[in-house]
Design a protein around this motif. Structure first.
Motif, short mmCIF file in Angstrom:
data_model
loop_
_atom_site.label_atom_id
_atom_site.label_comp_id
_atom_site.label_asym_id
_atom_site.label_seq_id
_atom_site.Cartn_x
_atom_site.Cartn_y
_atom_site.Cartn_z
N GLY A 123 0.82 -1.20 0.00
CA GLY A 123 0.00 0.00 0.00
C GLY A 123 0.86 1.24 0.00
O GLY A 123 1.99 1.25 0.47
N ARG A 124 0.31 2.31 -0.56
CA ARG A 124 1.04 3.57 -0.66
C ARG A 124 0.07 4.73 -0.42
O ARG A 124 -1.05 4.73 -0.93
N ILE A 125 0.50 5.68 0.35
CA ILE A 125 -0.27 6.90 0.53
C ILE A 125 0.62 8.08 0.17
O ILE A 125 1.76 8.18 0.64
N SER A 126 0.11 8.94 -0.70
CA SER A 126 0.85 10.10 -1.17
C SER A 126 0.07 11.36 -0.83
O SER A 126 -1.16 11.39 -0.95
N ALA A 127 0.79 12.37 -0.40
CA ALA A 127 0.17 13.65 -0.05
C ALA A 127 0.85 14.77 -0.82
O ALA A 127 2.07 14.77 -1.01
N TYR A 129 4.47 7.46 1.71
CA TYR A 129 4.83 6.30 2.53
C TYR A 129 4.33 5.05 1.82
O TYR A 129 3.18 4.99 1.38
N GLN A 130 5.21 4.06 1.69
CA GLN A 130 4.84 2.80 1.04
C GLN A 130 5.35 1.63 1.86
O GLN A 130 6.48 1.64 2.35
N ARG A 131 4.52 0.62 1.99
CA ARG A 131 4.91 -0.62 2.67
C ARG A 131 4.58 -1.80 1.78
O ARG A 131 3.49 -1.84 1.17
N LEU A 132 5.50 -2.74 1.70
CA LEU A 132 5.28 -3.96 0.94
C LEU A 132 5.65 -5.15 1.81
O LEU A 132 6.69 -5.15 2.46
#
Length: 792
Positions: free
Chosen positions: A230-234, A248-251
């Motif tokens: 998942g990735r969240i971009s601001a 922020y990205q987590r795999l």
């Protein structure tokens, strides 16, 4: 039928999906010509790819959707000359380009091809995963380093995540399933928090697949890979002159895999017969239990831009961590029941900062500039247990384990790189441009190798180096440009991890601790746009010369005398294999070209081709040389300890002076593609596209006469219907349509080293009848469904 489809592809024209294409979101409908302008950031500013004096292959978000690229490694199928691989143990990944090899386990933190995520350097293993919500990928060939990031001699691959849209709510969902166990779900949602000022974008992927479909003979669990990311971009832009971004990205990936083997008699008819014959088409393993792999990656990426008076100041930062654990079976010849595993745990982390100042408006009407400072710290601790087998032979092909003795290995290593860089471009009139850049690198590192708590080797470096880049281009008119460029590169010396011997010779050390590498490159090229933009034809040629290139031996490596601590026996020698590295002189010559043509409205054809041949020029490499003639031997079985010691003496290892291929990839490769799209009704468009990925003959590892690969082509076909406005799409596809299988790499016959309990713990070896191989991906038939809304 096979010939007919290939003829249809080729008769449509020459093509390659890596050729220029208009950048837009995947799945959106378009009848726009494929050859329309594509914007790249190769020189740290927006430019038409046709205006950049360099070879740049682009993969847009639209192409990713069109070709159903799910795994990042599939990018190599549309970028000729590029090879993307991941390590079987899950610890890292490799990118190879322009005729030379790279192995992450050999070359430390500074790769031959540098990867960037949102403009910050990142290791290949983090990137070569599931591909989702990407804006554009740029593959730039040739030396890099005077415009950003780190020096890299062969090129760079930049990956840009899709950015939030400040004005429009929207998103998409995308689902793929195939006949070989894949389920892939991905999507994104864009939310403007304050219209025109702040927005966020959330994206993710969940994927299940059967890896390479290699299964064990004993009927154990099937291979499997599960990835959730998942990735969240601001994005915050409170004023016209200030922009702030954060990602922020987590795999998290869990996999259970097997190492593919084939009977040695398949490639060598003189080899002994296997207990169970395994063909390379069978996708089988003699490994008895699956190798568990767990990978967890966290990426924090941030950026700030401030502009005033026609200038822009940019700060780009990134921090990422890796948590990787895996096992590797050391009983490769399957002599003993069960698997005897080496367990590895790796916890690298990296932090980078870059500040650069560049112009927005051309200075004095003539100049563009970029100046900056870069700082990067890497910490790569790794721990593993290395087992020694003490056992008995109970038959010709069977044995019994008495005990295993584990050694605890720890690798500690930190590096710190600081550099200042700058590039200046002068525009002379409307047709001529001269550009030059410099980078000053200040590099330091400190590391140690511990066995059972005792330090057996240390390494420290403190180096400073200048590198440069220069180019000149001339536009005879707006449709024809010629250029020439040159550049240098530098990479720090490496310390190769994997030989844990307690007694090393000077020759052995020379294949583990290498001096810094330098290189110089020269390139000329032509870029043209003809027939009102309907036809583009580009071609370039290059020559590159390396000093101290870190060449790593292929397959499972070479045999050497390894001294280990065994309870009750003390420090004793045994026979082991390892992929040692040597610093060698290499010269590479190559030519690259691309052609893109719009035949008519809705019908386009493209071609991209690459030829690169790298050769070692009289380098001393580690080798198997049991007869002492200075020429690498053809190995069909592991030597005994007495044979090996007689051949290498106190050196523990043999060295050979060679002039041979420096790369293990085919020198020639090309992609051909064609697409035809047409309107079925006012609400439905239909399309048919084909992709042929061709690879020429290859000797693969020059030291292995049994692993030569004949030329082959892989054909992919796609058809479907979609909404003219891009709101939905349903596609059917076939990858590797004709189920073509080629062996891409092959080891020497696999062997097991152990201590013979019946002979007082004397070293012993057993050579099996199988070789380790890798092959082309299996055929798959699948369906893809996509729905998009709003800003998408």
């Amino acid at each position: 039928m096979k010939r007919l489809l290939c003829v249809l592809l080729c008769s449509s024209g020459l093509g390659g999906a890596g050729a220029p294409a208009i950048a837009q979101e995947a799945g959106s409908a378009t009848t726009t010509n494929e050859t329309e302008t594509i914007i790249v950031q190769a020189r740290r500013r927006d430019e038409d790819v046709q205006d950049v004096p360099a070879v740049i292959d682009t993969v847009t978000s639209e192409q990713i959707g069109k070709l159903n690229l799910r795994d990042f490694r599939e990018v190599a199928t549309i970028v000729p000359g590029l090879q993307l691989t991941t390590e079987a143990n899950g610890v890292g990944g490799n990118a190879r380009l322009r005729g030379v090899n790279f192995d992450v386990n050999a070359s430390g933190n500074n790769p031959t091809v540098e990867f960037y995520f949102n403009d910050a350097p990142i290791t290949a293993g983090v990137i070569l995963q599931q591909l989702y919500d990407v804006g554009q990928i740029e593959v730039q060939r040739g030396p890099q380093g005077t415009l950003r990031g780190r020096a890299a001699p062969s090129g760079s691959i930049t990956v840009g995540a899709r950015k939030p849209n400040l004005y429009d709510f929207g998103g998409f969902v995308d689902m793929t399933a195939n006949d070989i166990g894949t389920q892939n779900y991905k999507g994104a949602l864009n939310i403007p928090l304050i219209e025109g000022i702040a927005a966020i974008r959330v994206a993710g992927v969940y994927d299940e697949n059967e890896v390479d479909r290699v299964r064990p003979l004993n009927g154990a669990r099937d291979p499997q890979s599960r990835t959730a990311s998942g990735r969240i971009s601001a994005l915050l832009q409170p004023t016209d002159w200030l922009k702030l971004e954060g990602v922020y990205q987590r795999l998290d990936r869990r996999a259970y895999t097997y190492d593919q083997v084939a009977s040695f008699s398949e490639s060598n008819p003189a080899a002994p017969a296997s207990p169970v014959y395994i063909d390379s088409d069978d996708r089988r393993a003699v490994q008895e239990s699956a190798r568990p792999i767990r990978q967890v990656y966290d990426i924090y990426n941030w950026r700030a831009e401030g502009s005033a008076l026609g200038q822009v100041l940019i700060y780009q930062g990134q921090h990422y961590t890796q948590k990787v654990s895996s096992t590797a079976n050391i009983d490769l010849a399957n002599l003993f029941p069960g698997d005897v595993n080496q367990v590895t745990n790796s916890r690298p982390k990296s932090t980078s900062h870059e500040v650069r100042l560049q112009n927005q408006d051309r200075v004095a009407g003539f100049f563009d500039y970029v100046i900056g400072f870069f700082d990067n710290r890497n910490d790569a601790p790794t721990r593993l247990t290395s087992p020694t087998i003490v056992g008995l032979r109970t038959g010709a092909t069977t044995g019994r384990i008495i005990q295993t003795v584990n050694s605890n290995i720890e690798r500690q290593g930190e590096s710190h790189e600081r550099s200042f860089f700058g590039n200046l471009t002068a525009h002379l009139g409307t047709g001529t441009e001269i550009s030059g850049g410099l980078r000053h690198i200040d590099y330091s590192s400190d590391g140690a190798l511990l066995v059972n708590g005792a330090v057996i080797a240390t390494d420290a470096q403190d180096a400073k180096k200048w590198i440069y880049a220069a180019s000149v281009k001339h536009n005879f008119n707006r449709d024809l440009m010629v250029y020439a460029s040159t550049g240098s590169s530098w990479r720090p010396g490496i310390v190769t991890v994997g030989d844990f011997s307690l007694r090393r010779s000077a020759l052995q050390e020379s294949f583990l601790n290498l001096p810094a590498e330098t290189s110089k490159s020269y390139e000329i090229g032509v870029k043209s746009t003809l027939m009102g933009g309907r036809l583009r034809a580009n071609v370039s040629g290059f020559h590159q010369k390396f000093k101290n290139y870190p060449f790593r031996t292929g397959g499972q490596g070479v045999y050497y005398v390894n001294y280990t601590q065994v309870a009750g026996l003390g420090v004793v020698p045994n026979v082991t294999q390892f992929n040692f590295v040597s610093a060698v002189p290499v010269e590479v010559n190559g030519i690259e070209g691309e052609l893109s043509f719009d035949l008519m409205e809705g019908l386009s054809v493209n071609a991209v081709a690459s030829y690169a041949l790298g050769k070692i020029k009289g380098g001393n490499i580690p080798c198997n040389d049991l007869n002492g003639d200075g020429v690498p031997d053809t190995i069909t079985s592991a030597p005994t300890l007495a044979q090996l010691q007689a051949a290498v003496g106190a050196n523990n290892i043999a060295g050979c002076q060679v002039s041979q291929r420096a790369g293990f990839t085919p020198p020639f490769s090309a992609t051909l593609s064609s697409e035809y799209q047409f309107g079925v009704s006012d609400r439905v468009n239909a399309y048919l596209r084909g992709l042929l990925n061709f690879n020429g003959n290859s000797r693969t590892d020059p030291g292995n006469p049994f692993d030569d690969t004949k030329n082959y082509g892989l054909v992919n076909l796609y058809t479907g219907i979609r909404d003219p406005e891009g709101a939905w799409e349903v596609a059917l596809f076939a990858k590797n349509l004709f189920d073509t299988t080629r062996v891409l790499s092959q080891t020497n016959p696999q062997f097991t080293a152990y201590r013979n309990a019946a002979a007082g713990g004397a070293a012993a070896t057993y050579t099996g009848t199988y070789v380790g191989i890798t092959t082309t991906a299996p055929r798959e038939f699948g369906i893809n469904v996509r729905y998009a809304f709003g800003s998408r």
